[in-house]
Write a protein that holds these residues in place. Structure first.
Motif, PDB file in Angstrom:
ATOM      1  N   ILE A  31     -10.450  -2.657   1.400  1.00 38.68           N
ATOM      2  CA  ILE A  31      -9.043  -2.657   1.133  1.00 38.68           C
ATOM      3  C   ILE A  31      -8.583  -1.069   0.777  1.00 38.68           C
ATOM      4  CG2 ILE A  31      -6.919  -3.354   0.182  1.00 38.68           C
ATOM      5  CD1 ILE A  31      -8.384  -5.948  -0.085  1.00 38.68           C
ATOM      6  N   ARG A  32      -9.443  -0.572  -0.021  1.00 34.49           N
ATOM      7  CA  ARG A  32      -8.772   0.795  -0.487  1.00 34.49           C
ATOM      8  C   ARG A  32      -9.071   1.837   0.320  1.00 34.49           C
ATOM      9  NH1 ARG A  32     -11.248  -1.079  -6.200  1.00 34.49           N
ATOM     10  NH2 ARG A  32      -9.388  -1.506  -7.176  1.00 34.49           N
ATOM     11  N   ALA A  33      -9.965   1.476   1.277  1.00 34.77           N
ATOM     12  CA  ALA A  33     -10.041   2.832   2.368  1.00 34.77           C
ATOM     13  C   ALA A  33      -9.081   2.555   3.475  1.00 34.77           C
ATOM     14  CB  ALA A  33     -11.797   2.249   3.123  1.00 34.77           C
ATOM     15  N   LEU A  34      -8.301   1.718   3.525  1.00 35.81           N
ATOM     16  CA  LEU A  34      -7.214   1.678   4.337  1.00 35.81           C
ATOM     17  C   LEU A  34      -6.248   2.956   4.291  1.00 35.81           C
ATOM     18  CD1 LEU A  34      -5.944  -0.377   6.684  1.00 35.81           C
ATOM     19  CD2 LEU A  34      -4.409  -0.991   4.796  1.00 35.81           C
ATOM     20  N   PRO A  35      -6.166   3.635   5.243  1.00 39.18           N
ATOM     21  CA  PRO A  35      -5.011   4.802   5.180  1.00 39.18           C
ATOM     22  C   PRO A  35      -3.929   4.304   4.584  1.00 39.18           C
ATOM     23  CG  PRO A  35      -6.451   4.863   7.202  1.00 39.18           C
ATOM     24  CD  PRO A  35      -6.550   3.512   6.587  1.00 39.18           C
ATOM     25  N   ARG A  36      -3.074   5.244   3.956  1.00 40.82           N
ATOM     26  CA  ARG A  36      -1.756   4.701   3.082  1.00 40.82           C
ATOM     27  C   ARG A  36      -0.697   4.713   4.269  1.00 40.82           C
ATOM     28  NH1 ARG A  36      -0.995   8.114  -2.802  1.00 40.82           N
ATOM     29  NH2 ARG A  36      -2.910   6.826  -3.645  1.00 40.82           N
ATOM     30  N   SER A  37      -1.006   5.347   5.520  1.00 36.43           N
ATOM     31  CA  SER A  37       0.192   5.394   6.511  1.00 36.43           C
ATOM     32  C   SER A  37      -0.114   4.302   7.500  1.00 36.43           C
ATOM     33  CB  SER A  37      -0.280   6.748   7.478  1.00 36.43           C
ATOM     34  OG  SER A  37      -1.610   6.628   7.861  1.00 36.43           O
ATOM     35  N   HIS A  38      -1.018   3.231   7.189  1.00 36.38           N
ATOM     36  CA  HIS A  38      -1.281   2.131   8.170  1.00 36.38           C
ATOM     37  C   HIS A  38      -0.073   1.053   7.798  1.00 36.38           C
ATOM     38  CE1 HIS A  38      -3.228  -1.304   9.903  1.00 36.38           C
ATOM     39  NE2 HIS A  38      -4.054  -0.769  10.297  1.00 36.38           N
ATOM     40  N   PRO A  39       0.337   0.323   8.751  1.00 35.94           N
ATOM     41  CA  PRO A  39       1.369  -0.713   8.590  1.00 35.94           C
ATOM     42  C   PRO A  39       0.975  -1.778   7.592  1.00 35.94           C
ATOM     43  CG  PRO A  39       1.008   0.100  11.133  1.00 35.94           C
ATOM     44  CD  PRO A  39      -0.112   0.698  10.003  1.00 35.94           C
ATOM     45  N   GLY A  40      -0.289  -1.816   7.576  1.00 35.75           N
ATOM     46  CA  GLY A  40      -0.746  -2.953   6.600  1.00 35.75           C
ATOM     47  C   GLY A  40      -0.876  -2.801   5.223  1.00 35.75           C
ATOM     48  N   ILE A  41      -0.631  -1.753   4.871  1.00 34.00           N
ATOM     49  CA  ILE A  41      -0.707  -1.049   3.432  1.00 34.00           C
ATOM     50  C   ILE A  41       0.059  -1.881   2.425  1.00 34.00           C
ATOM     51  CG2 ILE A  41       1.369   0.598   3.468  1.00 34.00           C
ATOM     52  CD1 ILE A  41      -2.428   1.221   1.983  1.00 34.00           C
ATOM     53  N   LYS A  42       1.141  -2.152   2.920  1.00 30.52           N
ATOM     54  CA  LYS A  42       1.872  -3.525   1.763  1.00 30.52           C
ATOM     55  C   LYS A  42       1.182  -4.845   1.314  1.00 30.52           C
ATOM     56  CE  LYS A  42       6.196  -5.861   1.000  1.00 30.52           C
ATOM     57  NZ  LYS A  42       5.637  -7.344   0.842  1.00 30.52           N
ATOM     58  N   LYS A  43       0.324  -5.224   2.542  1.00 28.37           N
ATOM     59  CA  LYS A  43      -0.382  -6.339   2.403  1.00 28.37           C
ATOM     60  C   LYS A  43      -1.700  -5.877   1.588  1.00 28.37           C
ATOM     61  CE  LYS A  43      -0.356 -10.089   3.238  1.00 28.37           C
ATOM     62  NZ  LYS A  43      -0.014 -11.075   2.286  1.00 28.37           N
TER      63      LYS A  43
ATOM     64  N   ARG B 256      -2.043  -3.878  -0.567  1.00 32.40           N
ATOM     65  CA  ARG B 256      -1.708  -3.728  -2.264  1.00 32.40           C
ATOM     66  C   ARG B 256      -1.517  -5.182  -2.658  1.00 32.40           C
ATOM     67  NH1 ARG B 256       2.719   1.006  -0.711  1.00 32.40           N
ATOM     68  NH2 ARG B 256       1.353   3.135  -1.050  1.00 32.40           N
ATOM     69  N   GLU B 257      -0.917  -6.081  -1.962  1.00 27.35           N
ATOM     70  CA  GLU B 257      -0.683  -7.434  -2.442  1.00 27.35           C
ATOM     71  C   GLU B 257      -2.346  -8.016  -2.599  1.00 27.35           C
ATOM     72  OE1 GLU B 257       1.420  -9.255   0.593  1.00 27.35           O
ATOM     73  OE2 GLU B 257       3.317  -8.653  -0.037  1.00 27.35           O
ATOM     74  N   LEU B 258      -3.106  -8.004  -1.727  1.00 31.67           N
ATOM     75  CA  LEU B 258      -4.376  -8.367  -2.047  1.00 31.67           C
ATOM     76  C   LEU B 258      -5.074  -7.634  -3.274  1.00 31.67           C
ATOM     77  CD1 LEU B 258      -5.811  -8.422   1.868  1.00 31.67           C
ATOM     78  CD2 LEU B 258      -4.817 -10.270   0.387  1.00 31.67           C
ATOM     79  N   LEU B 259      -5.075  -6.482  -3.292  1.00 28.85           N
ATOM     80  CA  LEU B 259      -5.702  -5.815  -4.527  1.00 28.85           C
ATOM     81  C   LEU B 259      -4.961  -6.265  -5.850  1.00 28.85           C
ATOM     82  CD1 LEU B 259      -5.722  -2.022  -3.204  1.00 28.85           C
ATOM     83  CD2 LEU B 259      -7.827  -3.685  -3.516  1.00 28.85           C
ATOM     84  N   GLU B 260      -3.779  -6.635  -5.775  1.00 25.04           N
ATOM     85  CA  GLU B 260      -3.143  -7.120  -7.130  1.00 25.04           C
ATOM     86  C   GLU B 260      -3.785  -8.619  -7.039  1.00 25.04           C
ATOM     87  OE1 GLU B 260       1.332  -8.331  -8.649  1.00 25.04           O
ATOM     88  OE2 GLU B 260       1.089  -7.359  -6.799  1.00 25.04           O
ATOM     89  N   LEU B 261      -4.075  -9.534  -5.915  1.00 23.05           N
ATOM     90  CA  LEU B 261      -4.574 -10.520  -6.233  1.00 23.05           C
ATOM     91  C   LEU B 261      -5.903 -10.638  -6.803  1.00 23.05           C
ATOM     92  CD1 LEU B 261      -4.794 -13.889  -5.844  1.00 23.05           C
ATOM     93  CD2 LEU B 261      -5.531 -13.111  -3.373  1.00 23.05           C
ATOM     94  N   LEU B 262      -6.896  -9.800  -6.357  1.00 27.19           N
ATOM     95  CA  LEU B 262      -8.231  -9.627  -6.733  1.00 27.19           C
ATOM     96  C   LEU B 262      -8.130  -8.983  -8.055  1.00 27.19           C
ATOM     97  CD1 LEU B 262      -9.732  -8.238  -3.329  1.00 27.19           C
ATOM     98  CD2 LEU B 262     -10.117 -10.546  -4.384  1.00 27.19           C
ATOM     99  N   GLY B 263      -7.219  -8.289  -8.649  1.00 29.37           N
ATOM    100  CA  GLY B 263      -7.218  -7.698  -9.872  1.00 29.37           C
ATOM    101  C   GLY B 263      -7.109  -8.796 -10.868  1.00 29.37           C
ATOM    102  N   CYS B 264      -6.751  -9.974 -10.596  1.00 27.86           N
ATOM    103  CA  CYS B 264      -6.601 -11.109 -11.425  1.00 27.86           C
ATOM    104  C   CYS B 264      -7.946 -11.683 -11.911  1.00 27.86           C
ATOM    105  CB  CYS B 264      -5.595 -11.977 -10.981  1.00 27.86           C
ATOM    106  SG  CYS B 264      -4.051 -11.633 -10.675  1.00 27.86           S
ATOM    107  N   PHE B 265      -8.924 -11.508 -11.203  1.00 22.54           N
ATOM    108  CA  PHE B 265     -10.215 -11.966 -11.260  1.00 22.54           C
ATOM    109  C   PHE B 265     -11.315 -11.164 -11.851  1.00 22.54           C
ATOM    110  CE2 PHE B 265      -7.661 -14.401  -8.479  1.00 22.54           C
ATOM    111  CZ  PHE B 265      -8.013 -15.971  -8.912  1.00 22.54           C
ATOM    112  N   GLU B 266     -12.354 -11.604 -12.710  1.00 22.36           N
ATOM    113  CA  GLU B 266     -13.559 -11.156 -12.984  1.00 22.36           C
ATOM    114  C   GLU B 266     -14.339 -11.188 -11.573  1.00 22.36           C
ATOM    115  OE1 GLU B 266     -14.618  -9.649 -15.688  1.00 22.36           O
ATOM    116  OE2 GLU B 266     -12.822 -10.395 -17.286  1.00 22.36           O
ATOM    117  N   GLY B 267     -15.213 -10.085 -11.413  1.00 25.60           N
ATOM    118  CA  GLY B 267     -15.991 -10.041 -10.428  1.00 25.60           C
ATOM    119  C   GLY B 267     -17.176 -10.785 -10.873  1.00 25.60           C
ATOM    120  N   ILE B 268     -17.734 -11.393  -9.416  1.00 19.98           N
ATOM    121  CA  ILE B 268     -18.933 -12.206  -9.527  1.00 19.98           C
ATOM    122  C   ILE B 268     -19.833 -11.661  -8.396  1.00 19.98           C
ATOM    123  CG2 ILE B 268     -20.261 -14.403  -9.215  1.00 19.98           C
ATOM    124  CD1 ILE B 268     -17.761 -15.908 -10.094  1.00 19.98           C
ATOM    125  N   SER B 269     -21.297 -11.370  -8.577  1.00 22.18           N
ATOM    126  CA  SER B 269     -22.176 -10.977  -7.892  1.00 22.18           C
ATOM    127  C   SER B 269     -22.446 -11.979  -6.687  1.00 22.18           C
ATOM    128  CB  SER B 269     -23.644 -10.469  -8.229  1.00 22.18           C
ATOM    129  OG  SER B 269     -24.348 -10.290  -7.369  1.00 22.18           O
TER     130      SER B 269
END
Length: 309
Positions: A264-276, A278-291
């Motif tokens: 997700i972080r590799a998505l260019p900021r100019s891409h039309p999907g950048i708003k989505k 950021r929403e996905l990164l915010e969602l994932l930020g709520c969780f501790e990662g698991i391998s």
């Protein structure tokens, strides 16, 4: 373990209860699949065809494989048939209003070939199954033959598996229909639910990067048409199912987090999907990662997180 929110799950992860929670969730799904196998056997019909459908990344392929094993344990031999292998060659794929390939359209499938194969199987004939190569956009035949015996079941799986244009190829008295979804029951907190479509998008993004050669830009570009196709071709036929199966497990987002975030972080900021994005990164930020290494090898989640050999 009564885990209902992100904070409760994070506490379990930090406290070392991850493996216990994963086993609990996997055991729940195993019980449900076993129950569906029993339901098929007890349906009282002279079944020949089991139709399985659901939206993108709902876990249809792995569920079909698991159901096949459960039925096998009960003495019922099955033959899974993936509708994805009946895609027309890419050049023949219908296009949407923007002129882009519409892979969700029912006419992206070679219905003529599928109907002929089902007719042949019904008549006791042998067919050669197709195989679709997604990277090349072409269908090929590899000498994989199938003949359906009178006491065997065909498990026909794909996004259009409940569409009457397909199911009408056979006598409805001999069919059993299953709708597969991925409805996340976990919440951010007790008032904030997690979007089922966001959950599926994360699954799909990782899988398509690993197996279909899709860049993150392509995943975000295709998603709106995927969603539109679901509204048109999948969700209207959900009520036709005999039973529903929910493949979502509470521990998934922590596993998807370390796999999806770099994409997700590799998505260019100019891409039309950048708003989505950021929403996905915010969602994932709520969780501790698991391998992903802790996920059982036979889990439905492996369909989306494993990497090709």
């Amino acid at each position: 373990m009564q885990i209902e929110t992100a904070d409760q799950l994070n506490t379990a992860v930090r406290s070392g209860f991850t493996a216990r929670y994963i086993e609990q969730e996997e055991a729940r799904l195993r019980r449900e699949i076993s129950s569906i196998a029993d339901r098929i056997i007890q349906s009282g019909r002279a079944l020949k065809w089991v139709w399985l459908a659901g939206p993108s990344s709902s876990g249809k392929t792995t569920f079909t494989r698991k159901l096949s094993r459960e039925l096998g344990r009960r003495g019922i031999r099955t033959h899974p048939i993936s509708l994805d292998n009946y895609f027309v060659n890419r050049a023949l794929t219908p296009r949407d209003a923007k002129g882009e390939y519409d892979y969700e359209h029912i006419d992206a499938l070679d219905l003529t070939l599928l109907e002929r194969h089902i007719d042949d199987l019904s008549g006791g004939k042998t067919i050669e199954l197709p195989h679709f190569k997604f990277l090349h956009g072409k269908r090929e035949f590899r000498g994989e033959l199938l003949k359906l015996q009178s006491n065997e079941l065909a498990l026909i799986e794909g996004i259009h598996g409940l569409n009457p244009r397909l199911t009408s190829f056979v006598d409805p008295r001999h069919s059993f229909k299953i709708y597969i979804c991925a409805r996340t029951t976990l919440k951010i907190d007790h008032q904030t639910r997690i979007s089922t479509t966001d959950h599926r998008m994360l699954r799909r993004m990782i899988r398509d990067f690993n197996y279909r050669g899709h860049t993150v830009e392509k995943s975000f570009s295709l998603w709106p048409s995927v969603r539109a196709g679901e509204d048109r071709w999948i969700f209207p036929f959900q009520p036709l199912a005999d039973i529903e199966f929910n493949s979502a497990m509470g521990y998934e987002l922590p596993v998807l987090k370390p796999l999806a975030e770099p994409l997700i972080r590799a998505l260019p900021r100019s891409h039309p999907g950048i708003k989505k994005a950021r929403e996905l990164l915010e969602l994932l930020g709520c969780f501790e990662g698991i391998s992903k290494s802790i996920v059982p090898k036979d889990s439905i989640l492996q369909e989306f997180i494993e990497t090709p050999d």
